[in-house]
Design an enzyme around this catalytic site. Structure first.
Site, PDB file in Angstrom:
ATOM      1  N   CYS A  21       0.812  -1.215   0.000  1.00 43.49           N
ATOM      2  CA  CYS A  21       0.000   0.000   0.000  1.00 43.49           C
ATOM      3  C   CYS A  21       0.847   1.268   0.000  1.00 43.49           C
ATOM      4  CB  CYS A  21      -0.960  -0.006   1.191  1.00 43.49           C
ATOM      5  SG  CYS A  21      -2.337  -1.138   0.949  1.00 43.49           S
ATOM      6  N   THR A  52     -16.685  10.435   0.560  1.00 39.31           N
ATOM      7  CA  THR A  52     -15.939  10.499   1.822  1.00 39.31           C
ATOM      8  C   THR A  52     -14.697   9.606   1.801  1.00 39.31           C
ATOM      9  OG1 THR A  52     -17.301   8.756   2.841  1.00 39.31           O
ATOM     10  CG2 THR A  52     -18.013  11.047   3.163  1.00 39.31           C
ATOM     11  N   SER A  53     -14.248   9.222   0.604  1.00 35.65           N
ATOM     12  CA  SER A  53     -13.052   8.366   0.477  1.00 35.65           C
ATOM     13  C   SER A  53     -13.196   7.099   1.311  1.00 35.65           C
ATOM     14  CB  SER A  53     -11.796   9.132   0.895  1.00 35.65           C
ATOM     15  OG  SER A  53     -11.629  10.300   0.141  1.00 35.65           O
ATOM     16  N   ASP A  54     -14.360   6.478   1.215  1.00 41.48           N
ATOM     17  CA  ASP A  54     -14.622   5.273   2.007  1.00 41.48           C
ATOM     18  C   ASP A  54     -13.916   4.072   1.397  1.00 41.48           C
ATOM     19  OD1 ASP A  54     -15.765   3.725   4.084  1.00 41.48           O
ATOM     20  OD2 ASP A  54     -17.580   4.956   4.006  1.00 41.48           O
ATOM     21  N   ASP A  55     -14.037   2.929   2.078  1.00 43.38           N
ATOM     22  CA  ASP A  55     -13.265   1.749   1.700  1.00 43.38           C
ATOM     23  C   ASP A  55     -13.821   1.026   0.480  1.00 43.38           C
ATOM     24  OD1 ASP A  55     -11.335   1.684   4.002  1.00 43.38           O
ATOM     25  OD2 ASP A  55     -13.218   1.644   5.096  1.00 43.38           O
ATOM     26  N   ASP A  72      -8.450  -3.604  -5.078  1.00 39.47           N
ATOM     27  CA  ASP A  72      -7.156  -3.202  -4.518  1.00 39.47           C
ATOM     28  C   ASP A  72      -6.067  -4.063  -5.133  1.00 39.47           C
ATOM     29  OD1 ASP A  72      -5.242  -1.974  -2.791  1.00 39.47           O
ATOM     30  OD2 ASP A  72      -6.828  -1.702  -1.324  1.00 39.47           O
ATOM     31  N   ASP A  95     -11.410  -4.496   2.616  1.00 43.55           N
ATOM     32  CA  ASP A  95     -12.313  -3.372   2.383  1.00 43.55           C
ATOM     33  C   ASP A  95     -13.779  -3.765   2.531  1.00 43.55           C
ATOM     34  OD1 ASP A  95     -10.319  -1.516   1.987  1.00 43.55           O
ATOM     35  OD2 ASP A  95     -10.284  -1.737  -0.183  1.00 43.55           O
ATOM     36  N   GLY A 143     -11.274 -12.807 -13.760  1.00 42.88           N
ATOM     37  CA  GLY A 143     -10.270 -11.758 -13.611  1.00 42.88           C
ATOM     38  C   GLY A 143      -9.751 -11.285 -14.948  1.00 42.88           C
ATOM     39  N   ASP A 231     -10.536   0.864   7.508  1.00 41.45           N
ATOM     40  CA  ASP A 231      -9.294   0.151   7.795  1.00 41.45           C
ATOM     41  C   ASP A 231      -8.112   1.065   7.498  1.00 41.45           C
ATOM     42  OD1 ASP A 231      -9.436   0.039   5.024  1.00 41.45           O
ATOM     43  OD2 ASP A 231      -8.998  -2.092   4.863  1.00 41.45           O
TER      44      ASP A 231
END
Length: 362
Positions: A21, A52-55, A72, A95, A143, A231
């Site tokens: 990260c 709100t830049s949430d997960d 991610d 997340d 994927g 997180d």
């Protein structure tokens, strides 16, 4: 190179300009990049978007179900391919847990330098991710893969929760207690590892925390006294705490002596084993943080240290604190601790850090 000969391959971490990260775009630059995107049309069913830049994003399907969707991915933080896959998958699934949901399936994101890494090595990365998904009880249902200059691996993860149990990072309340589920210091350990200064015990501690699924999330979300969840990942404790503060328009107070740290990381930080992302993080939000005059440089580095697959940060009523800690203990998070409080409402939220040395310390 033989399709199965990995003996001549370079270290995975040597192929990436930043690992885990710590690869995140710095918070200040990211704000500039995303400026204006919130003006896009939003359907009424979208419970949580980018505001709100949430997960994760959350979309209400019906009165009983909300779909949680997140993605991610990053470059290697370790050299062992199987371990890299495990860390990346654990981080991505987190997340969904951080929104209070239960993961249901994943899609793999794979970008690999196929002229540098053997199919065997790439396969081991994918096997590591699959092992974590099995532990979480979900399939990797598909994927996408590309040939890229740097190795990249991660997941798109989807989950479900009752709409009433979705926990945003913006709903903290004045007077709440703050609880952190995992100790800090992953970025410091990764910096030491990249420079060949991390011993076997340090590596074991790093793997134990980065591959531990945040399974406490859904049970925490079911508690009426839990108001907000997020997180702690690439922006460090300070960065993600500030996101919580901004969303709730509250100030936060953190007592640094109560913040759990991975064993040995403070000494490593004092020796200079700090990621570049730590400094970029501080440049992005340091003006919003108040530190004690004697706050040590290594503690400042740990406050902004990028966490890969970090712990849940919970904002809860003081009366539910014991129950929150009990949930963490049932899920094996023995380091979970109250680290501070949510204080007065403020249109310009800030984070204040205090430090009271433990009794008997020098």
């Amino acid at each position: 190179m033989s399709p199965t000969d990995i003996s001549v391959e370079p270290r995975l971490s040597s192929l990436s300009h930043g690992g885990g990260c710590g690869c995140k775009i710095a918070p200040g630059l990211l704000s500039q990049i995303l400026e204006g995107t919130s003006a896009l049309p939003v359907p009424s069913q979208l419970m949580v978007g980018i505001e709100t830049s949430d997960d994760a994003a959350v979309y209400r399907l019906n009165d009983q179900q909300a779909l949680i969707a997140t993605t991610d991915f990053f470059m290697p933080i370790v050299d062992d391919p199987h371990d890299f896959g495990r860390i990346a998958a654990t981080n991505a699934i987190s997340d969904v847990y951080a929104m209070g949901g239960q993961p249901i399936m994943a899609l793999a994101i794979v970008g690999m330098p196929i002229n540098v890494l053997s199919p065997a090595t790439i396969g081991r990365i994918l096997e590591g991710g699959a092992a974590v998904c099995r532990a979480a009880g979900i399939p990797i249902a598909g994927g996408h893969s590309i040939d890229s200059v740097e190795p990249i691996y991660g997941l798109v993860v989807m989950g479900l929760a009752h709409p009433s149990r979705i926990k945003r990072n913006a709903d903290a309340q004045s007077g709440d207690a703050l609880v952190l589920g995992k100790p800090l210091g992953v970025g410091v350990l990764s910096a030491a590892l990249k420079k060949g200064a991390l011993d076997a015990a340090g590596y074991e501690r790093m793997m134990a925390t980065t591959t531990k699924l945040n399974t406490a999330g859904p049970e925490l979300a079911a508690l009426s006294g839990v108001h907000a969840l997020t997180d702690v990942t690439g922006f460090g404790l300070a960065g993600h705490a500030l996101e919580l503060a901004r969303g709730a328009r509250c100030d936060l107070q953190i007592e640094w002596s109560s913040v759990p740290l991975l064993s040995g990381v403070r000494a490593l930080a004092a020796q200079g084993f700090v990621t570049g992302a730590s400094g970029r993080n501080w440049s992005g939000y340091g003006a919003e943080v108040t530190l004690p005059p004697t706050f040590a440089a290594e503690d400042k580095a740990l406050l902004s240290d990028p966490q890969t697959s970090g712990g849940l940060l919970v904002s809860c009523s003081p009366s539910s604190l014991d129950e929150v800690l009990a949930v963490f203990r049932r899920h094996g998070f023995e380091h979970a601790a109250r680290i501070g409080s949510v204080t007065a409402r403020n249109n310009k939220p800030t984070l204040a850090v205090s430090f009271t040395p433990p009794a008997g310390s020098a």
